[in-house]
Structure formats: structure tokens, C-alpha cells
Design a protein around this motif. Structure first.
Motif, PDB file in Angstrom:
ATOM      1  N   GLU A 154      14.414  36.127  66.895  1.00 20.95           N
ATOM      2  CA  GLU A 154      15.063  37.417  66.671  1.00 20.95           C
ATOM      3  C   GLU A 154      16.259  37.212  65.756  1.00 20.95           C
ATOM      4  O   GLU A 154      16.931  36.187  65.826  1.00 20.95           O
ATOM      5  CB  GLU A 154      15.516  37.986  68.024  1.00 20.95           C
ATOM      6  N   VAL A 155      16.527  38.196  64.903  1.00 22.20           N
ATOM      7  CA  VAL A 155      17.657  38.110  63.983  1.00 22.20           C
ATOM      8  C   VAL A 155      18.432  39.420  63.958  1.00 22.20           C
ATOM      9  O   VAL A 155      17.908  40.477  64.321  1.00 22.20           O
ATOM     10  CB  VAL A 155      17.206  37.761  62.538  1.00 22.20           C
ATOM     11  N   ALA A 156      19.663  39.323  63.504  1.00 21.84           N
ATOM     12  CA  ALA A 156      20.474  40.510  63.234  1.00 21.84           C
ATOM     13  C   ALA A 156      21.261  40.238  61.956  1.00 21.84           C
ATOM     14  O   ALA A 156      21.759  39.126  61.740  1.00 21.84           O
ATOM     15  CB  ALA A 156      21.420  40.807  64.387  1.00 21.84           C
ATOM     16  N   PHE A 157      21.325  41.232  61.107  1.00 23.59           N
ATOM     17  CA  PHE A 157      22.101  41.168  59.860  1.00 23.59           C
ATOM     18  C   PHE A 157      23.021  42.372  59.900  1.00 23.59           C
ATOM     19  O   PHE A 157      22.577  43.511  59.742  1.00 23.59           O
ATOM     20  CB  PHE A 157      21.154  41.234  58.650  1.00 23.59           C
ATOM     21  N   LEU A 158      24.296  42.136  60.170  1.00 25.50           N
ATOM     22  CA  LEU A 158      25.246  43.220  60.408  1.00 25.50           C
ATOM     23  C   LEU A 158      26.382  43.183  59.398  1.00 25.50           C
ATOM     24  O   LEU A 158      26.866  42.111  59.055  1.00 25.50           O
ATOM     25  CB  LEU A 158      25.837  43.091  61.815  1.00 25.50           C
ATOM     26  N   LYS A 159      26.812  44.352  58.983  1.00 21.66           N
ATOM     27  CA  LYS A 159      27.995  44.458  58.134  1.00 21.66           C
ATOM     28  C   LYS A 159      29.040  45.248  58.900  1.00 21.66           C
ATOM     29  O   LYS A 159      28.765  46.344  59.393  1.00 21.66           O
ATOM     30  CB  LYS A 159      27.677  45.134  56.806  1.00 21.66           C
TER      31      LYS A 159
END
Length: 185
Positions: A154-159
Motif C-alpha cells: 500500500e502507498v500514499a502520496f500526500l501533499k
């Protein structure tokens, strides 16, 4: 071969001024001595061109004679074509893809285990329960590994934009850690 390269803002690197929309060519490719250098892992570009505000990054095609480095994913080649200029956000997204596709490869020094606070505009964290926080404008990349191996599940790419993600709040791949607005550790 697809790779990534950092430059000074004028597209120069070690005294050579690269051209866009053309093959740049040289005679020799020895990673420790000569040739055009690039990297298979996008994060390695940030090891050589750390100040992303004063650098530019490209997706490149490396061709001709190729020589690989044993230190990191650096490659030396005799021919290089600048395919696409990348923002920091795009470069980091390419790094996320690289790590998902190659979970067993050596981690770049920018990747932290389990926890990080964003530094220099970003944080990249891998582990069984990765979490991070940052300030307005920072990018957080979280890669959760499977319980029994280093494969990414699982991944998350957050700004941190102040609208959906907020400064000083700890995030996991699922969102806010424990749904509390506090800094994680």
C-alpha cells in the motif's frame, strides 16, 4: 534505458551543457571517471543535486555504451536524450513507482524507516507502519510493506496543502494517525 538526471538550471553538469530535443554524445562511459551520468532510481538524483529549488530534473533515455555504478543506481552512458522535464512532485512520484517495482533494491539515503519529518520539501518513509508529517507545501511518500517481506502492499502520496492534508499532523497510508491532530513519533 529509462533513467533520471539532475542538472543545474542551465542544463549544465560538470561543465557540459546538455541540449534538449537532441542526442547528447560522448566517447567514453566509465561511472567513476567519465560519460554522461544518470540514475535508475529517481531519488539518487536528489543525492547529487540536493537543492531542488536551484536544479532541474529530467527523465532521460540512456543509450550507447553503459557502465553501472556499484555505489547506487548511477549509470554512465555515451548517449543521453532528455525526454521530459520533471517537477519535484513528478520526480518523487517516479521514485514511488521505482520502489514499488523494485522493493528488494538498496534504499536510497533519503528513504527513512517507519517515521520521518519532511526535510527539504519532502519525506519518503517505508516500513510496516510508515508515518510522517511536514509543513505547508511538503510532500509525503509512504510505502507500507507486507508483514512477512519487503514487497509494497500500500502507498500514499500526500501533499501538505492546508485543505486536505495539514501541517504538523501525522499521516499514515490510511490517513491521519489515530485520527488525532498531533505530531507523530
Amino acid at each position: 534505458m529509462k533513467a533520471y538526471k539532475g542538472f543545474h538550471k542551465d542544463l549544465s553538469c560538470l561543465g557540459y551543457k546538455f541540449k534538449e530535443n537532441a542526442w547528447n554524445k560522448t566517447d567514453k562511459a566509465n561511472c567513476g571517471e567519465n560519460g554522461f551520468h544518470c540514475a535508475e532510481n529517481p531519488l539518487d538524483c536528489l543525492s547529487y543535486y540536493r537543492n531542488w529549488r536551484n536544479s532541474v530534473y529530467y527523465e532521460v533515455e540512456a543509450a550507447g555504451d553503459l557502465d553501472e555504478d556499484e555505489f547506487d543506481s548511477k549509470i554512465s552512458c555515451t548517449e543521453i536524450y532528455l525526454l521530459k522535464r520533471l517537477t519535484l512532485e513528478q520526480l518523487l512520484f517516479e521514485a514511488l513507482i521505482y520502489m514499488v517495482e523494485h522493493p528488494e533494491r538498496t534504499w536510497n539515503g533519503h528513504v527513512k524507516k517507519e517515521y520521518a519529518e519532511a526535510h527539504n520539501g519532502f519525506a519518503v518513509v517505508r516500513g510496516k507502519n510508515p508515518n510522517a508529517h511536514g509543513q505547508l507545501g511538503d510532500i509525503l511518500i509512504l510505502l507500507k510493506e507486507e508483514d512477512n517481506c519487503s514487497a509494497i502492499e500500500e502507498v500514499a502520496f500526500l501533499k501538505i496543502d492546508g485543505k486536505k492534508c495539514y501541517p504538523g499532523i501525522c499521516y499514515t497510508v490510511k490517513g491521519i494517525e489515530n485520527h488525532q491532530e498531533e505530531i507523530c513519533a
